[in-house]
Design a protein around this motif. Structure first.
Motif, PDB file in Angstrom:
ATOM      1  N   ARG A 177       0.820  -1.212   0.000  1.00 30.67           N
ATOM      2  CA  ARG A 177       0.000   0.000   0.000  1.00 30.67           C
ATOM      3  C   ARG A 177       0.865   1.279   0.000  1.00 30.67           C
ATOM      4  NH1 ARG A 177      -3.687  -1.087   5.065  1.00 30.67           N
ATOM      5  NH2 ARG A 177      -1.781  -2.107   5.748  1.00 30.67           N
ATOM      6  N   SER A 178       0.211   2.393  -0.225  1.00 35.69           N
ATOM      7  CA  SER A 178       0.897   3.690  -0.192  1.00 35.69           C
ATOM      8  C   SER A 178       0.790   4.279   1.201  1.00 35.69           C
ATOM      9  CB  SER A 178       0.225   4.667  -1.153  1.00 35.69           C
ATOM     10  OG  SER A 178       0.375   4.236  -2.468  1.00 35.69           O
ATOM     11  N   SER A 179       1.726   5.155   1.524  1.00 36.43           N
ATOM     12  CA  SER A 179       1.628   5.843   2.805  1.00 36.43           C
ATOM     13  C   SER A 179       1.899   7.328   2.607  1.00 36.43           C
ATOM     14  CB  SER A 179       2.609   5.248   3.821  1.00 36.43           C
ATOM     15  OG  SER A 179       3.904   5.319   3.307  1.00 36.43           O
ATOM     16  N   LEU A 180       1.309   8.102   3.490  1.00 35.68           N
ATOM     17  CA  LEU A 180       1.458   9.556   3.385  1.00 35.68           C
ATOM     18  C   LEU A 180       1.536  10.154   4.778  1.00 35.68           C
ATOM     19  CD1 LEU A 180      -0.138  11.924   0.898  1.00 35.68           C
ATOM     20  CD2 LEU A 180      -0.619  12.400   3.295  1.00 35.68           C
ATOM     21  N   CYS A 181       2.405  11.135   4.929  1.00 38.25           N
ATOM     22  CA  CYS A 181       2.595  11.810   6.224  1.00 38.25           C
ATOM     23  C   CYS A 181       2.338  13.303   6.053  1.00 38.25           C
ATOM     24  CB  CYS A 181       4.030  11.590   6.700  1.00 38.25           C
ATOM     25  SG  CYS A 181       4.533  12.667   8.045  1.00 38.25           S
ATOM     26  N   LEU A 182       1.514  13.837   6.924  1.00 42.15           N
ATOM     27  CA  LEU A 182       1.245  15.280   6.942  1.00 42.15           C
ATOM     28  C   LEU A 182       1.825  15.846   8.228  1.00 42.15           C
ATOM     29  CD1 LEU A 182      -0.359  17.866   6.008  1.00 42.15           C
ATOM     30  CD2 LEU A 182      -2.216  17.017   7.461  1.00 42.15           C
TER      31      LEU A 182
ATOM     32  N   ALA B 120      -2.829   3.235   2.991  1.00 41.01           N
ATOM     33  CA  ALA B 120      -4.114   2.972   2.326  1.00 41.01           C
ATOM     34  C   ALA B 120      -3.817   2.393   0.945  1.00 41.01           C
ATOM     35  CB  ALA B 120      -4.945   4.241   2.206  1.00 41.01           C
ATOM     36  N   ASP B 121      -4.874   1.871   0.291  1.00 40.54           N
ATOM     37  CA  ASP B 121      -4.665   1.202  -0.989  1.00 40.54           C
ATOM     38  C   ASP B 121      -4.159   2.142  -2.078  1.00 40.54           C
ATOM     39  OD1 ASP B 121      -5.272  -1.261  -0.063  1.00 40.54           O
ATOM     40  OD2 ASP B 121      -7.434  -1.067  -0.443  1.00 40.54           O
TER      41      ASP B 121
ATOM     42  N   ARG C  20      -7.363   9.750   4.534  1.00 37.95           N
ATOM     43  CA  ARG C  20      -7.325   9.271   5.922  1.00 37.95           C
ATOM     44  C   ARG C  20      -6.532  10.233   6.802  1.00 37.95           C
ATOM     45  NH1 ARG C  20      -5.573   3.364   7.171  1.00 37.95           N
ATOM     46  NH2 ARG C  20      -6.908   3.737   8.955  1.00 37.95           N
ATOM     47  N   VAL C  21      -5.404  10.682   6.278  1.00 33.65           N
ATOM     48  CA  VAL C  21      -4.527  11.567   7.061  1.00 33.65           C
ATOM     49  C   VAL C  21      -5.220  12.899   7.352  1.00 33.65           C
ATOM     50  CG1 VAL C  21      -2.481  13.014   6.768  1.00 33.65           C
ATOM     51  CG2 VAL C  21      -2.316  10.545   6.427  1.00 33.65           C
TER      52      VAL C  21
END
Ligand code: AMP
Ligand code: GLY
Length: 435
Positions: free
Chosen positions: A328-333, A391-392, A400-401
């Motif tokens: 899955r991919s991930s992202l940080c804010l 998330a996918d 989501r973030v």
């Protein structure tokens, strides 16, 4: 294994989380740590490994610590890894000689020239009288960089020579970055998408991590002053795996061979900050540690045991660790405090969903937070929290973030609204054909 992680940021919280998830790690201690790491293990918050290195070593010995992971650059540049290894304690991170690649931009530019590593045209000066000659040798648009450590803030991307003069004068004459700005690197301004390539290395052996893309400018649309990073996502979209292989051959391997030729031992993280220009990838900078915030989305995707990577690196063979990644991919804010990066506001109370459980696939990594007088949590630094989710798709991770970030409140909360929007792509072979 008992492991100490030096540092107090989001990167260190993400490292502590992976160690807490390891079946082989019996205890994770952060030094000094933060309220996020404190939920995963003890904090050694009364000892500074840079100024009290002897006491730190004694404590590691007394508590039978097996491994020390050094998160930030300052202890690496100060030689903490050398001292630990000298005392027989396994340390993850390069020694002081190797960490100069990050600690001195002037040195790293000389290194790149010496070993024909592609970078931007540049000049180094240590006196204002040499400024005009240096500018004459470069194209009209330059980037002015304090040579020493400046927490990602010592780089001024200039529109014209007048702005470059101001930036160089502030550093060399007015001392705006203290000792770090007493030597200044002036660089041709180059263009293209940026990629951070992180490798865990020992000698010439390298384990490449999935690429991540950082968002360094403070404001939406990639404008405003540079910061340590306002958000990041993984995997990056700029380059594919074939291009990552080209970068391994043309940048990472020549760098490691250059270090060997210079008789510098390197063990730990080698981070190459690259700009993908029309004439191929060029190195903007090296760092000698994991990136922050990049580490937050990268490590959230790690599904194998982080302790295996530490052990394989201590055995001089990081690539022998068996490593698996969540598809899955991930992202940080990053949620920052108003005034960041120049003068962030501090002391505000944090409210809302500011903690996560070990197994959650949405994590709130703590950075500029500290325990308040009533057992609550207050803002203590510019980058306060890194809200990071899997998330996918990247779009879903972003959603989501941002939803979670809305459930966190503190006065003066600022963040970019466009993390993950810049999905540039780049093809190395096409760009090389244009050369
Ligand atoms: P550095 O700390 O050297 O990586 O620089 C911080 C940021 O400044 C980079 O991520 C780039 O966005 C920008 N930058 C640095 N060097 C250059 C350059 N030569 N040309 C254009 N932008 C640059
Ligand atoms: N996020 C940029 C850095 O860690 O240097």
């Amino acid at each position: 294994m008992k492991v100490v992680v030096i540092g107090a940021g989001g990167r260190e919280h993400a490292i502590c989380l992976q160690l807490a998830r390891s079946p082989r790690v019996t205890e994770v201690i952060a030094c000094p740590g933060n309220p996020g790491t404190a939920r995963l293990g003890r904090c050694w918050d009364q000892i500074d490994p840079i100024v009290q290195i002897d006491a730190f070593i004694e404590r590691c010995k007394a508590e039978q610590i097996d491994h020390v992971v050094i998160g930030p650059e300052a202890p690496l540049v100060a030689g903490v890894a050398d001292r630990l290894r000298g005392a027989g304690i396994a340390a993850f991170g390069p020694g002081a000689a190797a960490a100069r690649l990050e600690g001195s931009k002037a040195y790293s530019k000389q290194f790149m020239d010496r070993h024909q590593i592609p970078t931007a045209l540049h000049r180094t000066i240590d006196h204002i009288d040499d400024l005009e000659a240096a500018l004459d040798a470069l194209p009209p648009q330059v980037v002015v960089k304090a040579s020493g450590l400046a927490a990602g803030k010592g780089v001024i991307v200039c529109e014209d020579r007048q702005q470059a003069r101001q930036a160089a004068t502030a550093m060399l004459v007015e001392g705006s970055f203290g000792e770090s700005g007493r030597v200044v690197v002036l660089e041709e301004r180059i263009h293209g998408p940026e990629v951070s390539v992180l490798a865990i290395v020992d000698g010439t052996d390298a384990l490449l991590l999935p690429t991540a893309q950082d968002h360094k400018p403070l404001l939406d649309g990639n404008i405003g002053p540079n910061t340590g990073g306002m958000g990041a996502f993984c995997p990056g979209t700029v380059i594919g795996s074939a291009d990552l292989d080209t970068i391994r051959r043309t940048i990472i391997e020549p760098t490691l061979e250059g270090l060997v030729a210079d008789q510098i031992e390197y063990s730990g993280v080698l981070y190459a900050g690259l700009m993908m220009t029309k004439s191929g990838p060029r190195v903007l900078e090296y760092n000698c540690r994991l990136g922050d915030p990049e580490t937050q989305p990268v490590l959230l995707r790690l599904t194998s045991d982080f302790a295996d990577i530490l052990e394989a690196t201590a055995d001089h063979s990081p690539s022998s660790a068996s490593v698996t990644w969540d598809p899955r991919s991930s992202l940080c804010l990053v949620l920052a405090s108003e005034g960041y990066p120049a003068a962030p506001r501090k002391g505000q109370l944090l409210e809302g969903e500011i903690f996560s459980d070990v197994d959650d696939d949405i994590q709130v990594f703590h950075a500029g937070t500290t325990a308040g007088p009533d057992g609550d949590c207050v803002v203590s630094g510019g980058r306060v929290l890194g809200v990071t989710a899997l998330a996918d798709s990247l779009e879903d991770a972003k959603k989501r973030v941002y939803d979670r970030a809305k459930q966190i409140q503190f006065d003066g909360k600022i963040c970019r609204t466009d993390i993950g929007t810049y999905q540039d792509t780049y093809n190395i072979s096409e760009s090389l054909e244009q050369q």
